[in-house]
Design an enzyme around this catalytic site. Structure first.
Site, PDB file in Angstrom:
ATOM      1  N   CYS A  79      44.488  -9.562  17.417  1.00 24.71           N
ATOM      2  CA  CYS A  79      44.623 -10.987  17.090  1.00 24.71           C
ATOM      3  C   CYS A  79      45.898 -11.240  16.270  1.00 24.71           C
ATOM      4  O   CYS A  79      46.991 -11.220  16.814  1.00 24.71           O
ATOM      5  CB  CYS A  79      43.371 -11.481  16.378  1.00 24.71           C
ATOM      6  N   HIS A 180      38.643  -9.449  19.134  1.00 28.61           N
ATOM      7  CA  HIS A 180      38.249  -8.620  17.991  1.00 28.61           C
ATOM      8  C   HIS A 180      37.185  -7.577  18.334  1.00 28.61           C
ATOM      9  O   HIS A 180      36.005  -7.790  18.058  1.00 28.61           O
ATOM     10  CB  HIS A 180      37.696  -9.520  16.876  1.00 28.61           C
ATOM     11  N   GLU A 182      36.474  -5.104  16.733  1.00 31.63           N
ATOM     12  CA  GLU A 182      35.852  -4.641  15.479  1.00 31.63           C
ATOM     13  C   GLU A 182      34.682  -5.530  15.063  1.00 31.63           C
ATOM     14  O   GLU A 182      33.951  -5.186  14.133  1.00 31.63           O
ATOM     15  CB  GLU A 182      36.907  -4.549  14.368  1.00 31.63           C
TER      16      GLU A 182
END
Lengths: 207, 295
Positions: A79, A180, A182
């Site tokens: 990002c 994302h 994560e």
């Protein structure tokens, strides 16, 4: 064991560190030039790209990151990290590390009200998938996400969005995702990055 | 492929992206640009900073949509705006304007003394204030995607921010040491949803991002809140009521990143000029304390 740095100037760095540690990798926070010592790879997390960019300039981190990338070490931007790694942004000015031959549009999907989740196809993940994961779509979380609007000759698009925009790309040992990984439980992108780290350890010189 | 917008993951996710950052109150597009240049991770668009709201009195409401739009146009970082506690139509208006994050804020005059907004009903995320863990979990139960400790806005005095942060962090530590059968009693005592009490005990932290707010005025104030375990800071009056806003803003941003490095905090705290004038909390009449608004 590989030692992976996560740029910890601002944003979601702890989330990346948690995933890396769950994969039995040594993960360290990077805030100052001295923190680059001994790194086998670096993740530039999501957050606000202007904030991280300005702090990276003030604390002298742009050059060490470029050096890492130039030495063939694996570097992954998610990002805001993708924005920082790009050579060009469509509008506005901000400090860039500028190592990937990409042009990006900030907030390419709109403002927060347009932030979304979607299942996307990323065929390259099959190289790190368990048999039961082969061909499985990746559940991607896009938050005020950037869009890759064009890529240079040496860049491979890893995932196209429905309307043709690119949301994941690789250039040699450099990886960029507009979303994302994560923030999900699916660690395939982190495993893919660690595979890039392992490959770069075979080829890159000392930093 | 189907796009799902307004999910809990994307709401809480934006708060996660703000972590380790400074959210600054701004009242003009020029302020917003100064904040962005200093490295703010978001700005809070409002007509008056809390210190002026406090000084001028009267009913404080949502800002003029025109001002908010000008601030949205001036910067690329996320723009937050405040609505009154319980005023769901102000919230609808702000969402329609394209604001990225809503603050249901005790700094404005409450519109409803019994009910907070049903935040699940909105596509954009909300941040809400709290003084203790029970209040934080009630707001999360209503759909808040982010929490901030209230402190006492507009005072330039960090003591209430510290009190509220210590209350939340201390209560979380207490939950972690409880036997499972004690969690229901804790939920009852705090007036908090049991599921969230359980989740907090297991995580050892709030289930959403938690920032400090209310009275921070210096880089050391900001770093202290980070060392107390908060995820980032709001600075309201502390920047634009100081003598040198651009430098103070940049120093506070750097202090939040390097919160564990006293040498760096010392360096960036040099020569920042006058901090905002502070108020002694005990000299503020009870009726004028903002933190007690909402429950």
């Amino acid at each position: 064991m590989s030692r992976i740095g996560v740029l910890a100037l601002q944003g979601a760095f702890i989330e990346h560190i948690k995933v890396l540690r769950s994969l039995d990798v040594e993960a360290v926070e990077v805030r100052l030039p001295r923190d680059f010592e001994g790194l086998d790879g670096l993740i530039i997390p999501g957050g606000e790209s202007t904030t991280a960019g300005k702090l990276a300039v003030t604390y002298g981190l742009i050059e060490p990151i470029k050096k890492l990338a130039d030495a063939g070490k694996a570097v992954w931007g998610t990002c805001a990290g993708l924005i920082l790694m790009a050579k060009r942004i469509e509008e506005g000015e901000q400090p860039l590390i500028g190592v990937m031959d990409l042009a990006v549009q900030r907030n390419g999907f709109g403002r927060q009200v347009d932030s979304f989740e979607a299942d996307i196809s990323v065929p390259a993940l099959d190289t790190v998938s368990e048999p039961n994961e082969k061909g499985r779509l990746f559940h991607a979380v896009f938050i005020r996400a950037p869009l890759i609007v064009s890529v240079g000759a040496g860049v491979e698009a890893l995932s196209h969005f429905a309307d043709g925009g690119i949301v994941a790309a690789r250039q040699g040992s450099l990886l960029a995702t507009a979303f994302h990984p994560e923030l999900t439980d699916d660690a395939r992108f982190h495993r893919y990055f660690l595979k890039m780290v392992a490959e770069s350890e075979g080829t890159s010189g000392a930093v | 492929m189907e796009k799902e917008t307004g999910t809990e993951t994307v709401k809480r996710g934006l708060a996660q992206m703000l972590k380790g950052g400074v959210i600054m109150d701004v009242v003009t597009p020029e302020h917003a640009v100064i904040a962005e240049d200093a490295g703010a991770c978001a700005v809070m668009a409002l007509e008056r900073v809390p210190a002026d709201i406090r000084a001028q009195g009267g009913v404080a409401r949502m800002s003029d949509p025109e001002l908010i739009l000008q601030i949205i146009d001036a910067v690329t970082i996320p723009v937050m705006a405040k609505c009154r506690i319980g005023h769901f139509v102000e919230a609808q208006v702000l969402q329609a304007l394209g604001v990225d994050f809503l603050d249901e804020s005790e700094v404005l005059t409450p519109a409803d003394e019994e009910h907070h907004i049903d935040k699940q009903a909105f596509k954009i995320p909300f941040v809400c204030g709290c003084r203790n863990l029970g209040e934080a979990l009630r707001r999360i139960g209503e759909g808040a995607a982010m929490i901030r400790t209230k402190g006492e806005a507009g005072t330039g005095n960090v003591v209430e921010a510290v009190r509220h942060a210590r209350a939340v962090m201390g209560e979380i530590r207490r939950l972690q040491h409880m036997a499972p059968e004690e969690w229901m009693a804790a939920a009852k005592e705090m007036g908090a949803p049991y599921e969230l009490v359980l989740e907090t005990a297991q995580l050892g932290r709030l289930p959403v991002v938690n920032f400090a707010a209310g009275g921070l005025a210096t880089p050391a104030d900001a770093a202290m809140m980070m060392q107390l375990g908060l995820d980032g800071v709001f600075v309201g009056s502390g920047i634009f009521k100081s003598s040198d806003p651009p430098h103070r803003a940049k120093a506070i941003v750097e202090a939040v990143t390097h919160y564990n490095d006293p040498g760096i905090i010392a360096e960036i705290s040099k020569g920042l000029g006058e901090a905002m004038p502070g108020l002694e909390i005990s000299e503020i009449p009870d009726a004028e304390l903002l933190a007690q608004r909402g429950w």
